[in-house]
Design an enzyme around this catalytic site. Sequence first.
Site, PDB file in Angstrom:
ATOM      1  N   ASN A 177       0.874  -1.177   0.000  1.00 47.68           N
ATOM      2  CA  ASN A 177       0.000   0.000   0.000  1.00 47.68           C
ATOM      3  C   ASN A 177       0.911   1.226   0.000  1.00 47.68           C
ATOM      4  O   ASN A 177       1.455   1.595   1.038  1.00 47.68           O
ATOM      5  CB  ASN A 177      -0.898  -0.022   1.252  1.00 47.68           C
ATOM      6  CG  ASN A 177      -1.708   1.259   1.385  1.00 47.68           C
ATOM      7  OD1 ASN A 177      -1.767   2.079   0.464  1.00 47.68           O
ATOM      8  ND2 ASN A 177      -2.349   1.428   2.545  1.00 47.68           N
ATOM      9  N   LYS A 228       0.183   4.202  -0.340  1.00 46.57           N
ATOM     10  CA  LYS A 228      -0.463   5.426   0.201  1.00 46.57           C
ATOM     11  C   LYS A 228      -0.180   6.598  -0.746  1.00 46.57           C
ATOM     12  O   LYS A 228      -0.074   6.385  -1.962  1.00 46.57           O
ATOM     13  CB  LYS A 228      -0.011   5.690   1.633  1.00 46.57           C
ATOM     14  CG  LYS A 228      -0.171   4.442   2.508  1.00 46.57           C
ATOM     15  CD  LYS A 228      -0.108   4.693   3.976  1.00 46.57           C
ATOM     16  CE  LYS A 228      -0.312   3.379   4.717  1.00 46.57           C
ATOM     17  NZ  LYS A 228      -0.420   3.544   6.150  1.00 46.57           N
ATOM     18  N   HIS A 272      -9.826   1.591   4.246  1.00 48.93           N
ATOM     19  CA  HIS A 272      -8.600   1.762   5.026  1.00 48.93           C
ATOM     20  C   HIS A 272      -8.875   2.706   6.193  1.00 48.93           C
ATOM     21  O   HIS A 272      -9.652   3.661   6.059  1.00 48.93           O
ATOM     22  CB  HIS A 272      -7.485   2.316   4.136  1.00 48.93           C
ATOM     23  CG  HIS A 272      -6.148   2.257   4.808  1.00 48.93           C
ATOM     24  ND1 HIS A 272      -5.748   3.184   5.744  1.00 48.93           N
ATOM     25  CD2 HIS A 272      -5.139   1.356   4.715  1.00 48.93           C
ATOM     26  CE1 HIS A 272      -4.541   2.850   6.191  1.00 48.93           C
ATOM     27  NE2 HIS A 272      -4.147   1.736   5.577  1.00 48.93           N
ATOM     28  N   GLU A 328      -7.294   5.060   7.348  1.00 48.93           N
ATOM     29  CA  GLU A 328      -7.021   6.476   7.061  1.00 48.93           C
ATOM     30  C   GLU A 328      -8.208   7.115   6.343  1.00 48.93           C
ATOM     31  O   GLU A 328      -8.476   8.308   6.521  1.00 48.93           O
ATOM     32  CB  GLU A 328      -5.710   6.599   6.255  1.00 48.93           C
ATOM     33  CG  GLU A 328      -4.504   6.324   7.147  1.00 48.93           C
ATOM     34  CD  GLU A 328      -3.289   5.755   6.428  1.00 48.93           C
ATOM     35  OE1 GLU A 328      -3.238   5.780   5.188  1.00 48.93           O
ATOM     36  OE2 GLU A 328      -2.381   5.257   7.133  1.00 48.93           O
ATOM     37  N   GLU A 359      -6.194  -4.694  10.287  1.00 46.75           N
ATOM     38  CA  GLU A 359      -5.179  -3.673  10.509  1.00 46.75           C
ATOM     39  C   GLU A 359      -5.504  -2.912  11.793  1.00 46.75           C
ATOM     40  O   GLU A 359      -6.302  -1.960  11.765  1.00 46.75           O
ATOM     41  CB  GLU A 359      -5.138  -2.681   9.333  1.00 46.75           C
ATOM     42  CG  GLU A 359      -4.740  -3.289   8.020  1.00 46.75           C
ATOM     43  CD  GLU A 359      -4.082  -2.268   7.095  1.00 46.75           C
ATOM     44  OE1 GLU A 359      -2.991  -2.557   6.587  1.00 46.75           O
ATOM     45  OE2 GLU A 359      -4.637  -1.169   6.908  1.00 46.75           O
ATOM     46  N   GLY A 412       1.760   2.409  10.741  1.00 45.46           N
ATOM     47  CA  GLY A 412       2.740   3.481  10.606  1.00 45.46           C
ATOM     48  C   GLY A 412       3.394   3.885  11.916  1.00 45.46           C
ATOM     49  O   GLY A 412       4.082   4.896  11.988  1.00 45.46           O
ATOM     50  N   SER A 437       2.609  -2.011  10.416  1.00 53.57           N
ATOM     51  CA  SER A 437       4.045  -2.094  10.710  1.00 53.57           C
ATOM     52  C   SER A 437       4.636  -3.477  10.438  1.00 53.57           C
ATOM     53  O   SER A 437       5.564  -3.911  11.123  1.00 53.57           O
ATOM     54  CB  SER A 437       4.339  -1.648  12.148  1.00 53.57           C
ATOM     55  OG  SER A 437       3.955  -0.288  12.334  1.00 53.57           O
TER      56      SER A 437
HETATM   57  P1  PGA Z   1       2.265   0.351   7.664  1.00 48.30           P
HETATM   58  O1  PGA Z   1       0.838   0.582   6.930  1.00 48.30           O
HETATM   59  O2  PGA Z   1       2.801  -0.952   7.168  1.00 48.30           O
HETATM   60  O3  PGA Z   1       3.110   1.540   7.259  1.00 48.30           O
HETATM   61  O4  PGA Z   1       1.982   0.318   9.140  1.00 48.30           O
HETATM   62  C1  PGA Z   1      -0.025  -0.471   6.658  1.00 48.30           C
HETATM   63  C2  PGA Z   1      -1.275   0.072   6.041  1.00 48.30           C
HETATM   64  O5  PGA Z   1      -1.706   1.171   6.427  1.00 48.30           O
HETATM   65  O6  PGA Z   1      -1.881  -0.571   5.151  1.00 48.30           O
END
Ligand code: PGA
Length: 247
Positions: free
Chosen positions: A9, A11, A93, A95, A164, A170, A208
């Site tokens: 991903n 982003k 997601h 976010e 998630e 993140g 992460s």
């Molecule tokens: P990350 O993000 O691996 O940077 O924690 C995962 C995601 O948001 O899909």
Amino acid sequence: MKQKLIAGNWKMNGSLSANEALVRAVQAGAATGCQVAMCVPSVYLSQVQSLVAGSGIWLGAQDVSAHEQGAYTGEVSAAMLRDIGVRCCIVGHSERRQHHSESDALVAMKAKQALAASITPIVCIGETLAEREAGSTADVVRRQLAAVIHLNGHCISEIVLAYEPVWAIGTGKTASPEQAQQVHALLRAQLRAATVQADRVSIVYGGSMNAANAASLLAQPDIDGGLVGGASLKAADFLSIVAAARS
Ligand code: PGA
């Protein structure tokens, strides 16, 4: 046994030149034995489509409209994504749930649009830190999944589910393999109650995931892959995760 899925991903990261270098490096290192996907910003879908064409890597989007077509300025429909070769699409997601107020019902509608266009929705669910600390993790993820099952019950076995935990995204704080497996197992049980094909559904972990922790997470019985954010932007890190999924 189904192949594990490792989906990057990206982003809101990338540029024409950085994307080309990243995709070429991943292509050079990836081999068979696991399904790789790259979920890229919509403006770069065509570019990445031509880069991955014929390689077996799935082209992925990061969002899709909940509507089929029409007066929805700025949105991109599932049919348009399919038209340019998109194979999978992240929906819901955290976010987007957080910054764009996406509700469980809206996320379910987005999954429905993707499925109707033969795009695999990667449906993201997960609890916040406050919800975990309040002991409501199970209730939250069950509620989020129930909305998707409610609207897509007849083809629910076609989705990919991504657990998630929001507190792990993140932040560098990964769920332990046991914590993740516990949630994946309850999601699998919920899917089993909805479809006889529940074991076909890939339930991937995100939050992460990195080169160091991927193998222990992916060794869990109900963890069928990963949705990888930060580590998907560095070819070497992403390839280490892909390698862990193949072993
Ligand atoms: P990350 O993000 O691996 O940077 O924690 C995962 C995601 O948001 O899909």
